[in-house]
Scaffold this motif. Sequence first.
Motif, PDB file in Angstrom:
ATOM      1  N   VAL A 141       0.832  -1.204   0.000  1.00 35.11           N
ATOM      2  CA  VAL A 141       0.000   0.000   0.000  1.00 35.11           C
ATOM      3  C   VAL A 141       0.871   1.261   0.000  1.00 35.11           C
ATOM      4  O   VAL A 141       0.624   2.214  -0.755  1.00 35.11           O
ATOM      5  CB  VAL A 141      -0.941   0.002   1.225  1.00 35.11           C
ATOM      6  N   LEU A 142       1.907   1.260   0.840  1.00 39.77           N
ATOM      7  CA  LEU A 142       2.773   2.432   0.918  1.00 39.77           C
ATOM      8  C   LEU A 142       3.551   2.661  -0.372  1.00 39.77           C
ATOM      9  O   LEU A 142       3.761   3.810  -0.783  1.00 39.77           O
ATOM     10  CB  LEU A 142       3.742   2.288   2.094  1.00 39.77           C
ATOM     11  N   ILE A 143       3.971   1.592  -1.020  1.00 38.65           N
ATOM     12  CA  ILE A 143       4.685   1.742  -2.289  1.00 38.65           C
ATOM     13  C   ILE A 143       3.783   2.390  -3.338  1.00 38.65           C
ATOM     14  O   ILE A 143       4.199   3.285  -4.077  1.00 38.65           O
ATOM     15  CB  ILE A 143       5.214   0.381  -2.776  1.00 38.65           C
ATOM     16  N   ILE A 144       2.520   1.944  -3.379  1.00 39.31           N
ATOM     17  CA  ILE A 144       1.570   2.524  -4.341  1.00 39.31           C
ATOM     18  C   ILE A 144       1.325   4.002  -4.029  1.00 39.31           C
ATOM     19  O   ILE A 144       1.327   4.861  -4.919  1.00 39.31           O
ATOM     20  CB  ILE A 144       0.249   1.731  -4.328  1.00 39.31           C
ATOM     21  N   ILE A 145       1.130   4.320  -2.740  1.00 38.51           N
ATOM     22  CA  ILE A 145       0.861   5.704  -2.345  1.00 38.51           C
ATOM     23  C   ILE A 145       2.055   6.597  -2.653  1.00 38.51           C
ATOM     24  O   ILE A 145       1.904   7.705  -3.201  1.00 38.51           O
ATOM     25  CB  ILE A 145       0.495   5.764  -0.848  1.00 38.51           C
ATOM     26  N   GLU A 146       3.261   6.145  -2.308  1.00 42.34           N
ATOM     27  CA  GLU A 146       4.451   6.952  -2.559  1.00 42.34           C
ATOM     28  C   GLU A 146       4.720   7.123  -4.047  1.00 42.34           C
ATOM     29  O   GLU A 146       5.195   8.166  -4.491  1.00 42.34           O
ATOM     30  CB  GLU A 146       5.669   6.313  -1.882  1.00 42.34           C
ATOM     31  N   THR A 147       4.401   6.089  -4.832  1.00 44.19           N
ATOM     32  CA  THR A 147       4.571   6.210  -6.287  1.00 44.19           C
ATOM     33  C   THR A 147       3.607   7.244  -6.865  1.00 44.19           C
ATOM     34  O   THR A 147       3.987   8.063  -7.711  1.00 44.19           O
ATOM     35  CB  THR A 147       4.353   4.849  -6.963  1.00 44.19           C
ATOM     36  N   ILE A 148       2.358   7.204  -6.388  1.00 42.77           N
ATOM     37  CA  ILE A 148       1.378   8.194  -6.855  1.00 42.77           C
ATOM     38  C   ILE A 148       1.811   9.605  -6.453  1.00 42.77           C
ATOM     39  O   ILE A 148       1.724  10.554  -7.249  1.00 42.77           O
ATOM     40  CB  ILE A 148      -0.015   7.867  -6.292  1.00 42.77           C
TER      41      ILE A 148
END
Length: 227
Positions: A141-148
């Motif tokens: 989840v954090l990887i997706i959020i940080e990528t966005i």
Amino acid sequence: MTLTLFDQFMSPTYLGIPLIMLALTIPWVIYPQPSTRWINNRLLTIQSWSIKNFTSQIFQPINLKGHKWAALLTSLMIFLITLNMLGLLPYTFTPTTQLSLNMAFATPLWLATVILGMRDQPTLALGHLLPEGTPTLLIPVLIIIETISLFIRPLALGVRLTANLTAGHLLIQLISTASFILLPQMPTIALLTSTLLFLLTLLEVAVAMIQAYVFVLLLSLYLQENV
């Protein structure tokens, strides 16, 4: 004839020729060139002092490798401030109220910092996508959020500059129109409205300078993360 409040933000044309290129050229013409004399005049001295202080403040936390960007970011700062300030003059056009132009500034520079980080230190650049000590279940989840959040940075840069300048210009036009209409009917109210318009103009001068500074400051922070 102005049909809507937003017509003032349309790129002006003369004989079918868009004048936005003229507006983008003026900032590079009005500044004096440094001279080879030992002692400069007051204007050149103040200009050199301001540029030196701004550059040292922006690049103080950045390592020596990132100092190669000093000329680029300092020139961008002066360019944006000049465009914003000239746009406050009557019968002028502010190119930085166009989202397309601001995105054309923000996207290549942001992308250059990302590519620089991926090329020179890919492990550290990718490490920003996952904070240290993250629980295992939250990693995807954090990887997706940080990528966005990474890819939304140029949009935030462009929208911030556009929205602040557009809102200020609209307020100035609304209050000036109200003062003009109220003058023959209620002179006292028109005088108070004109005072408010003067204070708002001073605020817009500050906003024009601050938004250009914030734009370059955020770019320097993105650069600091990748060098």
